[in-house]
Motif scaffolding. Structure first.
Motif, mmCIF file in Angstrom:
data_model
loop_
_atom_site.group_PDB
_atom_site.id
_atom_site.type_symbol
_atom_site.label_atom_id
_atom_site.label_comp_id
_atom_site.label_asym_id
_atom_site.label_seq_id
_atom_site.Cartn_x
_atom_site.Cartn_y
_atom_site.Cartn_z
ATOM 1 N N GLY A 169 0.781 -1.228 0.000
ATOM 2 C CA GLY A 169 0.000 0.000 0.000
ATOM 3 C C GLY A 169 0.806 1.268 0.000
ATOM 4 O O GLY A 169 0.240 2.366 -0.064
ATOM 5 N N GLU A 170 2.143 1.174 0.047
ATOM 6 C CA GLU A 170 2.991 2.358 0.081
ATOM 7 C C GLU A 170 3.802 2.463 -1.196
ATOM 8 O O GLU A 170 4.363 1.467 -1.674
ATOM 9 C CB GLU A 170 3.930 2.320 1.290
ATOM 10 N N LEU A 171 3.884 3.665 -1.758
ATOM 11 C CA LEU A 171 4.715 3.903 -2.930
ATOM 12 C C LEU A 171 6.170 4.035 -2.503
ATOM 13 O O LEU A 171 6.519 4.879 -1.678
ATOM 14 C CB LEU A 171 4.259 5.169 -3.663
ATOM 15 N N ILE A 172 7.012 3.203 -3.094
ATOM 16 C CA ILE A 172 8.436 3.170 -2.758
ATOM 17 C C ILE A 172 9.230 3.692 -3.950
ATOM 18 O O ILE A 172 9.027 3.251 -5.087
ATOM 19 C CB ILE A 172 8.892 1.744 -2.411
ATOM 20 N N LEU A 173 10.119 4.630 -3.691
ATOM 21 C CA LEU A 173 10.952 5.211 -4.744
ATOM 22 C C LEU A 173 12.039 4.225 -5.156
ATOM 23 O O LEU A 173 12.818 3.762 -4.320
ATOM 24 C CB LEU A 173 11.577 6.513 -4.234
ATOM 25 N N THR A 174 12.091 3.907 -6.456
ATOM 26 C CA THR A 174 13.108 2.984 -6.955
ATOM 27 C C THR A 174 14.182 3.684 -7.777
ATOM 28 O O THR A 174 15.353 3.296 -7.739
ATOM 29 C CB THR A 174 12.461 1.881 -7.813
ATOM 30 N N ASP A 175 13.793 4.698 -8.539
ATOM 31 C CA ASP A 175 14.739 5.438 -9.369
ATOM 32 C C ASP A 175 14.289 6.890 -9.431
ATOM 33 O O ASP A 175 13.089 7.184 -9.335
ATOM 34 C CB ASP A 175 14.802 4.854 -10.784
ATOM 35 N N GLN A 176 15.278 7.780 -9.638
ATOM 36 C CA GLN A 176 14.935 9.197 -9.660
ATOM 37 C C GLN A 176 15.877 9.977 -10.561
ATOM 38 O O GLN A 176 17.079 9.701 -10.603
ATOM 39 C CB GLN A 176 14.965 9.785 -8.253
ATOM 40 N N GLY A 177 15.298 10.916 -11.301
ATOM 41 C CA GLY A 177 16.090 11.767 -12.162
ATOM 42 C C GLY A 177 15.660 13.218 -12.015
ATOM 43 O O GLY A 177 14.470 13.507 -11.808
ATOM 44 N N TYR A 178 16.637 14.113 -12.130
ATOM 45 C CA TYR A 178 16.373 15.540 -12.016
ATOM 46 C C TYR A 178 17.113 16.267 -13.139
ATOM 47 O O TYR A 178 18.229 15.882 -13.517
ATOM 48 C CB TYR A 178 16.855 16.087 -10.669
ATOM 49 N N TYR A 179 16.491 17.310 -13.673
ATOM 50 C CA TYR A 179 17.159 18.109 -14.678
ATOM 51 C C TYR A 179 16.621 19.537 -14.634
ATOM 52 O O TYR A 179 15.482 19.775 -14.214
ATOM 53 C CB TYR A 179 16.996 17.522 -16.073
ATOM 54 N N GLY A 180 17.484 20.470 -15.036
ATOM 55 C CA GLY A 180 17.071 21.862 -15.025
ATOM 56 C C GLY A 180 18.248 22.792 -15.164
ATOM 57 O O GLY A 180 19.403 22.361 -15.302
#
Length: 570
Positions: free
Chosen positions: A494-505
């Motif tokens: 029931g919980e969303l778990i972060l597996t991958d992440q990307g940032y740009y700007g």
């Protein structure tokens, strides 16, 4: 009901020290040519040079004119027009305007008036000053100042009225006057737009600026409108329209300190509606001036219901630098917690804020919410019947527990907070997830998942995400101000778990650079590693097949709470 919150990212990467830009408040140094600047001699301003100008041309006021209007609007008979906001003269708040007598009544009654007042009120004695005005006096005054009479005004007096003498009475134990400075303005023909700055608020708060419009009528000046200048100094990207009980739609606005003001002045937060300040939120210090901290930027603003009382609370996160000492040049973040209430105000919780700032090494909205345990016990707090017994999800109406759980949530959903609702199948079981679509970016979306332990709410960043149906992958892709991100998540218990992440700007979104093709130059980072734009796209697609992704929902196909309840009740 357990809530699991993700970071609500509203980043401003630049160090912001916004100044006041007064488009209608320019001050122009020139040789005064005002022949009559005495408000008591007919309130005339004549300028030989300006008489030759086109009546439709707008010019900045001279310093002499600014000084004149500064004195003119401080007069007792005129100052009351600055005490309320109005788009047109008939909207003036007469109770504010006449509270201190408006230069007509001094609060003293004649013996006849005293007897008349006691007769109407049934009182035995008078213990304070009483302002008394006849309808004729009120109408004469209003006609002179606005061109209207009391019968034409939308906001009527709620004073004691004596029909026998046609007199209005109001007890006034003190004065409601405020101090304003005229800091600039423009003139277009006979219309004067004055920028008036309030002086009676703590010096560290961003000043209240009002545009007061006057129209010259013969030898007099009549009041046309008076509105708060909302956009002056506002941090646009950290200001949001929200729906807040009992006000309805309001603007939560952030204001950076004045550029040339006190160096340690703090950020100012306000609630605004229809050109009126509903409230200015209290800061960390009484006068909103810090001891050794220089405000740099507002990094995040979030509106969760922390204590599950049904009223929106507030979390802000801001960056500061040290004004002096060995740590000058090093920035740090600081969170503030405000509790909301049924009156539509936010109260600063200093002890709770101190606890959060002391406990968390990394200040993000998600970390703050996790630390506060948002969601714990909310099901029992929100679903108790009259006897105080927790109904729980085992007590069913449809015979299916997950449907009953979602129905309970929908029945208690604030219609002013949500645009609509829908169901999606994120993981591969036969129980769908409930999507609650926020009314605005600040509210964002919430994904509700049903488990054997009950429902769990997952706060998503802002309003957009996509997902792979029954593939148990969701990508929260959002951003603003040349700062963007892709957060890939999976649902576990029931919980969303972060597996991958990307940032740009942009490295500096106040000075975005462009390449030879006119494309913005961005920096890209995937899972903490700097990559190229092409590598970023490849890494994202490697873990999240965008060809299979479904957009979060169609806005035109969202269910209302009532309609979705009906569907679930079948």
């Amino acid at each position: 009901m357990k809530k699991v919150k993700l970071a609500c990212i509203c980043m401003i990467c630049l160090c912001m020290t916004c100044g006041v830009v007064l488009s209608a408040c320019g001050q122009k140094e020139e040789t005064p040519d005002v022949t009559d600047s005495n408000p008591n001699s007919g309130s005339q301003i004549t300028n030989g040079e300006n008489e030759q100008m086109d009546a439709g041309e707008t010019r900045e006021l001279t310093q002499e004119e600014i000084r004149f209007f500064d004195e003119y609007l401080s007069m007792w008979e005129n100052a009351g027009f600055l005490l309320s906001t109005y788009q047109s003269a008939e909207e003036v708040d007469l109770n504010e305007l006449f509270y201190s007598g408006a230069g007509i009544s001094n609060g003293s009654l004649t013996e006849e008036q005293r007897e008349d007042y006691l007769r109407v009120t049934g009182g035995a004695e008078i213990y304070t000053d009483v302002v008394s005005l006849t309808t004729a006096e009120i109408d004469d005054y209003l006609l002179k100042k606005t061109g209207l009479i009391s019968a034409q005004m939308k906001n009527k007096l709620d004073w004691v009225y004596s029909a026998q003498t046609d007199t209005w009475y109001q007890q006034a134990g003190d004065t409601n006057m405020r101090n304003f400075d005229c800091v600039g303005g423009t003139a277009t023909g006979d219309v004067y737009r004055l920028c008036m700055q309030a002086k009676d608020i703590g010096t560290g708060y961003f000043p209240e600026l009002y545009e007061t419009v006057l129209k010259k009528n013969g030898d007099l000046y009549q009041f046309v409108s008076n509105l708060f200048m909302e956009e002056e100094g506002k941090i646009v990207d950290q200001s949001f329209e929200i729906t807040l009980a009992p006000w309805g739609k309001v603007t939560f606005a952030s204001y950076a300190p004045e550029k040339d003001g006190v160096p340690t002045a703090d950020v100012t937060f306000r609630l605004i509606q229809d050109g009126k300040i509903l409230t200015t939120l209290y800061g960390v210090s009484f006068d909103n001036i810090r001891t050794n901290q220089c405000f740099q930027s507002v990094d995040a603003v979030s509106f969760p219901d922390i204590d599950a009382d049904g009223y929106m609370d507030l979390i802000t996160i801001a960056t500061y630098d040290y004004a002096s000492g060995p740590d000058v040049g090093t920035g740090y973040r600081e969170a503030r917690i405000y509790s909301g209430n049924e009156y539509g105000y936010f109260v600063y919780e200093s002890n709770l804020s101190d606890a959060v700032n002391s406990a968390l090494a990394e200040l993000t909205v998600r970390n703050v919410l996790n630390f506060l345990g948002v969601g714990a016990g909310q099901a029992s707090a929100g679903n108790q019947n009259a006897s105080g017994v927790n109904e729980g999800t085992a007590v069913t109406r449809t015979g299916i527990a997950w449907k009953d759980a979602y129905i309970d949530i929908l029945k208690n959903a604030d219609p002013y907070q949500w645009s609509g609702f829908t169901l999606i199948y994120l993981d591969d079981n036969d129980i769908p997830e409930l999507i609650m679509a926020g009314i605005d970016e600040a509210t964002g979306n919430v994904l509700v998942a049903y488990t054997e332990d009950g429902v769990k709410e997952n706060q998503l960043n802002r309003l957009y995400f996509s997902y792979i149906e029954r593939g148990n992958q969701l990508c929260n892709s959002e951003g603003l101000m040349d700062y963007y991100y892709d957060l890939v998540l999976t649902l576990q218990d029931g919980e969303l778990i972060l597996t991958d992440q990307g940032y740009y700007g942009a490295e500096d979104n106040s000075n975005v650079q462009f390449d030879e093709n006119g494309e913005r130059i961005y920096k890209y980072e995937w899972n903490g590693k700097q990559v190229t734009k092409e590598e970023y796209a490849k890494e994202l697609n490697a873990v999240y097949d965008q060809s299979k992704a479904i957009p979060c929902y169609n806005w035109n196909e969202l269910y209302s709470a009532e309609k979705l309840i009906a569907e679930l009740s079948r």
